[in-house]
Design an enzyme around this catalytic site. Structure first.
Site, PDB file in Angstrom:
ATOM      1  CD  GLN A  15     -21.990  21.885 -43.670  1.00  0.00           C
ATOM      2  OE1 GLN A  15     -21.314  22.444 -42.805  1.00  0.00           O
ATOM      3  NE2 GLN A  15     -21.996  22.274 -44.922  1.00  0.00           N
ATOM      4  CD  GLN A  16     -25.031  13.526 -45.599  1.00  0.00           C
ATOM      5  OE1 GLN A  16     -25.007  12.862 -44.586  1.00  0.00           O
ATOM      6  NE2 GLN A  16     -24.460  13.129 -46.716  1.00  0.00           N
ATOM      7  N   GLY A  17     -23.414  17.178 -46.826  1.00  0.00           N
ATOM      8  CA  GLY A  17     -23.471  17.778 -48.146  1.00  0.00           C
ATOM      9  C   GLY A  17     -23.595  16.719 -49.215  1.00  0.00           C
ATOM     10  CB  ALA A  18     -23.999  16.992 -52.875  1.00  0.00           C
ATOM     11  CB  ALA A  20     -17.753  15.876 -47.832  1.00  0.00           C
ATOM     12  CB  VAL A  22     -18.707  18.526 -41.838  1.00  0.00           C
ATOM     13  CG1 VAL A  22     -17.785  19.262 -40.870  1.00  0.00           C
ATOM     14  CG2 VAL A  22     -18.360  18.896 -43.279  1.00  0.00           C
ATOM     15  CE  LYS A  35     -14.833  18.504 -47.842  1.00  0.00           C
ATOM     16  NZ  LYS A  35     -14.354  19.664 -48.636  1.00  0.00           N
ATOM     17  CG  ASP A 141     -17.795  26.265 -53.194  1.00  0.00           C
ATOM     18  OD1 ASP A 141     -18.608  27.039 -53.744  1.00  0.00           O
ATOM     19  OD2 ASP A 141     -18.125  25.472 -52.293  1.00  0.00           O
TER      20      ASP A 141
END
Length: 232
Positions: A15-18, A20, A22, A35, A141
């Protein structure tokens, strides 16, 4: 785009977020989630370093505080302060609360109101949020994607995950906003489930002795939100 640190070369990006990335990884024989908070080139380097270290440290502190209080969260295995990575327990054979609710709704869209399994999950979610706020942790969150259900068919256990925006606060206002964030996410992701969320709040109120003040603040936050909508 940030490059993958050499120490994570054998980890699988999932997973790629703004903020971090994962990864899945095997940490000395233990299934692990990593993470990694990667560097943001748009920030001043000194500010970036301080923010990243602060957020990583706060997330770890929140997880350890939860563990100490008996709140079900992934165990922290290791913290790498060089790559700003947290090595966490991989909660295997789990599904998100979001997926669970959506699957139940798709299977029987007209019977959600009388679904005892959904009611049981709502009670458990309310209870774990009560424990969280009782030790003055504000998640920051709360969504049904940040809650995991382990063994949903055999006495489900709810795990809270992703404490990247968490903080320690004793203020009822902060806790009320925490619940409001969940309510907005809950009702937008799961339409026509107001009755389920009311059960979450009922369980929260039953399990947290200071809930009356928090729920009062929640109503105030709701009113402020409605006024902003009307004003535009």
């Amino acid at each position: 785009m940030a490059t993958k640190p050499a120490e994570l070369a054998d980890a699988e990006l999932i997973q790629q977020g703004a903020e971090a990335r994962v990864y899945q990884y095997d940490f000395y024989g233990r299934p692990c989630i990593i993470k990694e908070r990667f560097k943001k080139t748009y920030r001043h380097p000194l500010l970036e370093e301080r923010l990243t270290q602060k957020r990583t440290s706060q997330e770890v502190k929140s997880l350890l505080r939860c563990k100490k209080a008996g709140i079900t969260v992934p165990a922290v295995y290791f913290v790498d302060n060089i790559s700003n990575s947290i090595y966490l327990e991989n909660v295997e054979h789990a599904t998100t609360v979001r997926e669970f609710i959506q699957n139940r709704h798709h299977a029987a869209p007209d019977s959600c109101k009388d679904d005892q399994d959904l009611s049981d999950i709502a009670v458990k979610v309310g209870a774990i949020l009560a424990k969280l706020h009782a030790v003055d942790i504000v998640h920051g969150d709360l969504t049904t994607s940040n809650m995991l259900l382990k063994s949903p068919d055999r006495g489900p256990v709810v795990y809270l995950i992703d404490f990247g925006l968490s903080q320690v606060s004793h203020l009822a206002e902060d806790k009320g906003v925490d619940l409001y964030v969940l309510e907005k996410a809950f009702l937008s992701t799961h339409p026509n489930t107001e009755h389920i969320f009311e059960q979450v709040l009922a369980s929260y109120g039953k399990n947290y002795k200071k809930s009356a003040e928090v729920l009062k603040k929640l109503e105030e936050v709701r009113l402020r939100g409605r006024k902003r909508v009307m004003v535009g």
